[in-house]
Write a protein that holds these residues in place. Sequence first.
Motif, PDB file in Angstrom:
ATOM      1  N   PRO A  63      65.013  66.929  29.429  1.00 49.08           N
ATOM      2  CA  PRO A  63      64.572  68.237  29.732  1.00 49.08           C
ATOM      3  C   PRO A  63      63.803  69.038  29.011  1.00 49.08           C
ATOM      4  CG  PRO A  63      67.077  67.846  29.435  1.00 49.08           C
ATOM      5  CD  PRO A  63      66.473  66.781  28.846  1.00 49.08           C
ATOM      6  N   VAL A  64      63.336  68.425  27.669  1.00 47.77           N
ATOM      7  CA  VAL A  64      62.326  69.165  26.702  1.00 47.77           C
ATOM      8  C   VAL A  64      60.798  68.655  27.171  1.00 47.77           C
ATOM      9  CG1 VAL A  64      61.441  69.540  24.593  1.00 47.77           C
ATOM     10  CG2 VAL A  64      63.773  68.952  24.853  1.00 47.77           C
ATOM     11  N   THR A  65      60.956  67.172  27.593  1.00 48.50           N
ATOM     12  CA  THR A  65      59.722  66.730  27.990  1.00 48.50           C
ATOM     13  C   THR A  65      59.309  67.181  29.569  1.00 48.50           C
ATOM     14  OG1 THR A  65      60.026  64.829  26.634  1.00 48.50           O
ATOM     15  CG2 THR A  65      58.353  64.506  28.596  1.00 48.50           C
ATOM     16  N   GLU A  66      60.260  67.242  30.252  1.00 47.72           N
ATOM     17  CA  GLU A  66      60.182  67.906  31.761  1.00 47.72           C
ATOM     18  C   GLU A  66      59.490  69.617  31.772  1.00 47.72           C
ATOM     19  OE1 GLU A  66      59.999  67.739  36.180  1.00 47.72           O
ATOM     20  OE2 GLU A  66      60.020  66.359  34.074  1.00 47.72           O
ATOM     21  N   ALA A  67      60.106  70.223  30.737  1.00 49.55           N
ATOM     22  CA  ALA A  67      59.764  71.637  30.631  1.00 49.55           C
ATOM     23  C   ALA A  67      58.127  71.647  30.188  1.00 49.55           C
ATOM     24  CB  ALA A  67      60.533  72.160  29.711  1.00 49.55           C
ATOM     25  N   VAL A  68      57.924  70.693  29.094  1.00 53.18           N
ATOM     26  CA  VAL A  68      56.515  70.525  28.566  1.00 53.18           C
ATOM     27  C   VAL A  68      55.514  70.201  29.716  1.00 53.18           C
ATOM     28  CG1 VAL A  68      55.066  69.428  26.904  1.00 53.18           C
ATOM     29  CG2 VAL A  68      57.208  70.101  26.213  1.00 53.18           C
ATOM     30  N   ALA A  69      55.813  69.161  30.484  1.00 54.22           N
ATOM     31  CA  ALA A  69      55.022  68.605  31.592  1.00 54.22           C
ATOM     32  C   ALA A  69      54.824  69.650  32.432  1.00 54.22           C
ATOM     33  CB  ALA A  69      55.682  67.513  32.288  1.00 54.22           C
ATOM     34  N   LEU A 304      59.981  75.770  23.983  1.00 58.94           N
ATOM     35  CA  LEU A 304      60.575  74.968  25.413  1.00 58.94           C
ATOM     36  C   LEU A 304      61.827  74.263  24.725  1.00 58.94           C
ATOM     37  CD1 LEU A 304      57.272  73.763  26.645  1.00 58.94           C
ATOM     38  CD2 LEU A 304      58.602  76.022  27.337  1.00 58.94           C
ATOM     39  N   SER A 305      61.983  73.630  23.572  1.00 59.27           N
ATOM     40  CA  SER A 305      63.244  73.125  23.341  1.00 59.27           C
ATOM     41  C   SER A 305      64.513  73.927  23.402  1.00 59.27           C
ATOM     42  CB  SER A 305      62.991  72.224  22.089  1.00 59.27           C
ATOM     43  OG  SER A 305      62.938  73.319  20.881  1.00 59.27           O
ATOM     44  N   GLU A 306      64.207  75.241  22.790  1.00 61.13           N
ATOM     45  CA  GLU A 306      65.172  76.289  22.860  1.00 61.13           C
ATOM     46  C   GLU A 306      65.618  76.798  24.232  1.00 61.13           C
ATOM     47  OE1 GLU A 306      64.797  79.255  19.504  1.00 61.13           O
ATOM     48  OE2 GLU A 306      65.561  77.983  18.344  1.00 61.13           O
TER      49      GLU A 306
END
Length: 326
Positions: A63-69, A304-306
């Motif tokens: 979920p973190v990496t997808e949000a960053v992407a 984004l992690s939060e």
Amino acid sequence: MKKGKWFYMLLVLVGALSLSACAGGTGNTESTGNGQTATSEEQGASEKLTGTVDIDGSSTVYPVTEAVAEEFGKEHGDVRVTVGVSGTGGGFKRFASGETAINNASRPIKPEEAEDAKANGVEFLELEVAYDGLSVLVNPENDWVDHLTVEELHSIFKPGSTVMKWSDVRSEWPDENIKIYSPGADSGTFDYFTETINEEAQQSRNDAQVTFSEDDNTLVQGVAGEKYSLGYFGFAYYEENQDKLKVVPIDGGKGPVTPTHETINDGTYAPLSRPLYIYVNKQKLEKPEVMAFVEYYLTNAAELSEEVGYIRLPEEMYKEDLEKLK
């Protein structure tokens, strides 16, 4: 005037006009090598990032990496970022062979995985990106579990466990079979949980009452759909599905503690708090699109992690990670 003087004055006038034309230009042109010129804006367009960033690994970090992407793509639409979910272990297999640029990981790399990478000439950076509190969940209709101890979790999940019913955990609980939902063997969450609870990674019961899956959404659906279920996965998946799940406080020896942003961040949710990582192939950092993505990741991971339910690291840790890129 004499003809020669008129000719001299004409040459001066032509020279002045030429100088004026040069002075009136923008000063932002550059030869393209074919007799044409390009403006600064056109040069910027020609340097626009392109290419592909291949990522695989942990469903917990996904979920973190997808949000960053997704956010990165808004600024660099010509870069294709692919994010797979084969589990931490499955991702490391591809990463160690040099197939992917980045591996999402919910545990540190194992010595044998690092050896595989070395054998294939893959050098890497380990970068922490967030904190997670591995959460134990039951169905919302479960009105008997107020908390579980680490010892009770061990009795349920240990290899060869004879705990079949809730009443086998505590006699006053229902005489009903426990339907267990667990991450699969390629999952870093599985590794972390089994090492923490069973004192040896990958060691867990494996019988008809256990459903394994590398996909945390499958685990969520399983626990949400079965009254007598029990499962565990990353905190973000609980936060996203609070209306379908009931989180269980865990007693690690100092009384029951519920996973929250505060208890995970300050370490009181023990022993199931842990860092989350990305591993980056150093050679692939030479590609501008990969370097840009990793820099963007570390610059925006706190926020984004939060947003996706995890806990940000202290700001200085992100700065330290950025320094590693240099």
